[in-house]
Design a protein around this motif. Structure first.
Motif, PDB file in Angstrom:
ATOM      1  N   ALA A 240      61.983 147.591   5.092  1.00 16.62           N
ATOM      2  CA  ALA A 240      60.765 147.444   3.983  1.00 16.62           C
ATOM      3  C   ALA A 240      61.363 147.833   2.590  1.00 16.62           C
ATOM      4  O   ALA A 240      60.827 147.455   1.616  1.00 16.62           O
ATOM      5  CB  ALA A 240      59.513 148.312   4.513  1.00 16.62           C
ATOM      6  N   VAL A 241      62.166 148.817   2.508  1.00 15.00           N
ATOM      7  CA  VAL A 241      62.609 149.459   1.222  1.00 15.00           C
ATOM      8  C   VAL A 241      64.307 148.916   1.068  1.00 15.00           C
ATOM      9  O   VAL A 241      64.988 149.562   0.784  1.00 15.00           O
ATOM     10  CB  VAL A 241      62.617 150.795   0.784  1.00 15.00           C
ATOM     11  N   GLY A 242      64.294 147.728   1.515  1.00 12.95           N
ATOM     12  CA  GLY A 242      65.755 147.274   1.733  1.00 12.95           C
ATOM     13  C   GLY A 242      65.738 145.831   1.359  1.00 12.95           C
ATOM     14  O   GLY A 242      64.895 145.255   0.826  1.00 12.95           O
ATOM     15  N   MET A 243      66.797 145.041   1.905  1.00 15.96           N
ATOM     16  CA  MET A 243      66.964 143.730   1.751  1.00 15.96           C
ATOM     17  C   MET A 243      65.677 142.667   2.192  1.00 15.96           C
ATOM     18  O   MET A 243      65.184 141.839   1.343  1.00 15.96           O
ATOM     19  CB  MET A 243      68.137 143.163   2.444  1.00 15.96           C
ATOM     20  N   PRO A 244      65.355 143.075   3.313  1.00 13.19           N
ATOM     21  CA  PRO A 244      63.995 142.342   3.716  1.00 13.19           C
ATOM     22  C   PRO A 244      62.901 142.363   2.934  1.00 13.19           C
ATOM     23  O   PRO A 244      62.032 141.515   2.655  1.00 13.19           O
ATOM     24  CB  PRO A 244      63.627 142.503   5.300  1.00 13.19           C
ATOM     25  N   GLY A 245      62.761 143.628   2.363  1.00  9.12           N
ATOM     26  CA  GLY A 245      61.340 143.945   1.786  1.00  9.12           C
ATOM     27  C   GLY A 245      61.809 143.217   0.272  1.00  9.12           C
ATOM     28  O   GLY A 245      60.876 142.417  -0.204  1.00  9.12           O
ATOM     29  N   LEU A 246      62.748 143.303  -0.349  1.00  6.01           N
ATOM     30  CA  LEU A 246      63.101 142.508  -1.541  1.00  6.01           C
ATOM     31  C   LEU A 246      63.039 140.783  -1.548  1.00  6.01           C
ATOM     32  O   LEU A 246      62.381 140.355  -2.174  1.00  6.01           O
ATOM     33  CB  LEU A 246      64.519 142.848  -2.172  1.00  6.01           C
TER      34      LEU A 246
ATOM     35  N   ALA B 146      61.157 139.550   0.669  1.00  5.58           N
ATOM     36  CA  ALA B 146      59.612 139.268   0.903  1.00  5.58           C
ATOM     37  C   ALA B 146      58.824 139.317  -0.595  1.00  5.58           C
ATOM     38  O   ALA B 146      58.295 138.481  -1.046  1.00  5.58           O
ATOM     39  CB  ALA B 146      58.874 140.424   1.730  1.00  5.58           C
ATOM     40  N   PHE B 147      59.156 140.561  -1.479  1.00  6.98           N
ATOM     41  CA  PHE B 147      58.732 140.586  -2.668  1.00  6.98           C
ATOM     42  C   PHE B 147      59.246 139.712  -3.763  1.00  6.98           C
ATOM     43  O   PHE B 147      58.307 138.861  -4.304  1.00  6.98           O
ATOM     44  CB  PHE B 147      59.088 141.940  -3.054  1.00  6.98           C
TER      45      PHE B 147
ATOM     46  N   ALA C 247      60.381 140.885  10.126  1.00  7.17           N
ATOM     47  CA  ALA C 247      60.866 141.658   9.003  1.00  7.17           C
ATOM     48  C   ALA C 247      60.323 141.266   7.618  1.00  7.17           C
ATOM     49  O   ALA C 247      59.611 141.920   6.673  1.00  7.17           O
ATOM     50  CB  ALA C 247      62.395 142.142   8.795  1.00  7.17           C
ATOM     51  N   CYS C 248      60.816 140.048   7.152  1.00 11.97           N
ATOM     52  CA  CYS C 248      60.284 139.646   5.933  1.00 11.97           C
ATOM     53  C   CYS C 248      58.816 139.071   6.044  1.00 11.97           C
ATOM     54  O   CYS C 248      57.987 139.430   5.022  1.00 11.97           O
ATOM     55  CB  CYS C 248      61.197 138.439   5.376  1.00 11.97           C
ATOM     56  N   GLY C 249      58.536 138.384   6.971  1.00 16.16           N
ATOM     57  CA  GLY C 249      57.157 137.742   6.797  1.00 16.16           C
ATOM     58  C   GLY C 249      56.229 138.818   6.974  1.00 16.16           C
ATOM     59  O   GLY C 249      55.260 138.583   6.566  1.00 16.16           O
ATOM     60  N   SER C 250      56.251 140.055   7.710  1.00 13.53           N
ATOM     61  CA  SER C 250      55.268 140.868   7.907  1.00 13.53           C
ATOM     62  C   SER C 250      55.033 141.540   6.557  1.00 13.53           C
ATOM     63  O   SER C 250      53.814 141.949   6.064  1.00 13.53           O
ATOM     64  CB  SER C 250      55.555 141.980   8.668  1.00 13.53           C
ATOM     65  N   LEU C 251      56.102 141.664   5.824  1.00 13.13           N
ATOM     66  CA  LEU C 251      56.003 142.168   4.257  1.00 13.13           C
ATOM     67  C   LEU C 251      55.286 141.070   3.464  1.00 13.13           C
ATOM     68  O   LEU C 251      54.583 141.314   2.499  1.00 13.13           O
ATOM     69  CB  LEU C 251      57.174 142.739   3.927  1.00 13.13           C
ATOM     70  N   ALA C 252      55.915 139.956   3.359  1.00 16.05           N
ATOM     71  CA  ALA C 252      55.447 138.984   2.309  1.00 16.05           C
ATOM     72  C   ALA C 252      53.947 138.762   2.575  1.00 16.05           C
ATOM     73  O   ALA C 252      53.372 138.685   1.612  1.00 16.05           O
ATOM     74  CB  ALA C 252      56.240 137.560   2.809  1.00 16.05           C
ATOM     75  N   GLY C 253      53.297 138.749   3.743  1.00 17.35           N
ATOM     76  CA  GLY C 253      51.883 138.742   3.780  1.00 17.35           C
ATOM     77  C   GLY C 253      51.032 139.666   3.170  1.00 17.35           C
ATOM     78  O   GLY C 253      50.189 139.510   2.565  1.00 17.35           O
ATOM     79  N   GLN C 254      51.596 140.921   3.243  1.00 22.83           N
ATOM     80  CA  GLN C 254      50.958 142.107   2.819  1.00 22.83           C
ATOM     81  C   GLN C 254      51.186 142.107   1.196  1.00 22.83           C
ATOM     82  O   GLN C 254      50.116 142.310   0.443  1.00 22.83           O
ATOM     83  CB  GLN C 254      51.479 143.255   3.197  1.00 22.83           C
TER      84      GLN C 254
ATOM     85  N   ILE D 229      57.730 128.395  -0.545  1.00 19.55           N
ATOM     86  CA  ILE D 229      58.942 129.418  -0.912  1.00 19.55           C
ATOM     87  C   ILE D 229      60.003 129.541   0.335  1.00 19.55           C
ATOM     88  O   ILE D 229      59.625 129.556   1.556  1.00 19.55           O
ATOM     89  CB  ILE D 229      58.425 130.734  -0.638  1.00 19.55           C
ATOM     90  N   LEU D 230      60.795 128.563   0.048  1.00 22.02           N
ATOM     91  CA  LEU D 230      61.965 128.127   1.110  1.00 22.02           C
ATOM     92  C   LEU D 230      62.796 129.534   1.336  1.00 22.02           C
ATOM     93  O   LEU D 230      63.951 129.789   0.533  1.00 22.02           O
ATOM     94  CB  LEU D 230      62.802 126.895   0.769  1.00 22.02           C
ATOM     95  N   CYS D 231      62.374 130.218   2.187  1.00 27.12           N
ATOM     96  CA  CYS D 231      63.236 131.596   2.467  1.00 27.12           C
ATOM     97  C   CYS D 231      64.363 131.374   3.448  1.00 27.12           C
ATOM     98  O   CYS D 231      65.311 131.659   3.518  1.00 27.12           O
ATOM     99  CB  CYS D 231      62.209 132.509   2.721  1.00 27.12           C
TER     100      CYS D 231
END
Ligand code: NDP
Length: 353
Positions: A138-144, A146-147, A172-179, A257-259
């Protein structure tokens, strides 16, 4: 010369390339014991590994051609590497001291590691409220991812009643992207993922409006029911038929968003994989943007992004889900499981206390 107590390290070697058209298997990896050299050269540090990350991009590193200029293939018979976090046990680097928490994107899959200190980034544990594994999530690459994915490519506008759909939503990314989409002002956030239990977690724990299990029933009908006004933004982690279905329900002027395209990573196709003629026509006729997003292209925004993510996590505005596997000998198990959907939230491997 500086001496530290010589010891052993368990290492995970990348052992077998099986080709592009196949799922990763445990036989791709092998665990070996090595002896660490008893002296450190100038600038070197001895680090004990605490947590390691397994991520979808590693599937590309298993091929001798990764098809991405920013990714080197793992070499046969050598230690695999990726995101890691650990603690300095001895140092001949003037910036790092014993006890410092450090991270790197190229952390060897080893229980202990001798590394040049300048390849490490020092972490303030307060950034992650003491949860050091969050440095890999969340405070690393997947968080970034998503953000910055939402911020740079999503065109989210508060008050515009937008509906965002996220595939790979319980990862990891999806759960943060939604929030983050919710925090940034999306009216509705709909997740697509692979089990009922994950769907339930998205809605009851993370505040998604609704969730759809793509392995069950008619996704198209379920999406129409959850998104009666159509889809404005689509955070695409998976590609393939799921994405064709979402795009077919997008509104004119929408944004993809083509992630990532994980549904295609075990196939010999280029990145991004070619779209069907119908989907291409959909994008074109509805004037939908679909720009490739790469978190590494926004290095200048990483520091600010990490501060924002840290604040959201510390204040509880973002909830973090993790699946933790124990032991370096289970790196392969964790990687293969994540590629098959065994994880909810970020897949982490805990190496030592
Ligand atoms: P996740 O934590 O989301 O783990 C992968 C998930 O993918 C699994 O849990 C599984 O969940 C899902 N999955 C696997 N196979 C399929 C399939 N055939 N169809 C649909 N879903 C599938 O990984 P990350 O959050 O780390 O990565 C998510 C995506 O983001 C990946 O595509 C990755 O490559 C991309 N990415 C892109 C970055 C960038 O800069 N563009 C940076 C980081 C990641 P389920 O149970 O739902 O099937």
């Amino acid at each position: 010369r500086f001496f530290f107590f010589a010891g052993h390290s368990l290492n995970v070697l990348f052992f077998l390339r099986q080709g592009k058209n196949s799922h990763p298997v445990l036989d791709n990896f092998r665990v070996e014991k090595t002896t660490l050299s008893p002296d450190l050269k100038e600038d070197e540090v001895l680090v004990k590994t605490l947590f390691l990350s397994v991520d979808p991009y590693m599937r590309c590193r298993m091929n001798d051609d990764t098809a991405a200029d920013y990714l080197l293939p793992w070499r046969l018979g050598e230690c695999a590497d990726g995101g890691g976090v650990g603690v300095v046990e001895a140092s001949r680097n003037e910036v790092l001291a014993t006890g410092d928490i450090v991270t790197s994107f190229n952390w060897h899959w080893q229980t202990r590691n001798v590394i040049n200190g300048y390849l490490l980034r020092k972490i303030d544990p307060r950034m992650v409220d003491g949860h050091l594994s969050y440095v890999l999530g969340a405070v690393g690459m997947p968080g970034l991812t998503a953000f910055l994915g939402v911020r740079e490519k999503g065109h989210v506008t508060p008050g515009a009643n937008q509906t965002m759909v996220i595939s790979g939503a319980a990862g990891a990314c999806g759960s943060l992207a939604g929030q983050i989409a919710r925090l940034d002002g999306c009216e509705k956030v709909i997740g697509i993922c692979g089990t009922d239990k994950k769907c339930q977690a998205l809605v009851s724990e993370l505040g998604f409006t609704a969730a759809v299990n793509y392995k069950k029933g008619d996704i198209s009908a379920a999406l129409r029911e959850s998104c009666p006004r159509g889809v404005d933004v689509y955070f695409d982690n998976v590609g393939g038929p799921i994405s064709d279905t979402v795009i077919s329900q997008m509104n004119s002027g929408g944004h993809v968003i083509l992630c990532g395209q994980i549904s295609q990573y075990n196939k010999d196709v280029p990145y991004p994989p070619p779209l069907s003629k119908e989907t291409q026509e959909d994008l074109c006729s509805k004037n939908i943007t679909r720009e490739r997003f790469m978190v590494l292209n926004y290095m200048d925004k990483h520091e600010e992004g990490l501060l924002q993510l840290s604040q959201w996590v510390k204040t509880g505005q973002i909830k973090v889900l993790e699946t933790v596997t124990n032991g370096i000998e289970n790196m392969g198990v964790a990687f293969c499981s994540m590629m098959m959907g065994g994880n909810t939230g970020k897949q982490i491997v805990k190496i030592s206390d």
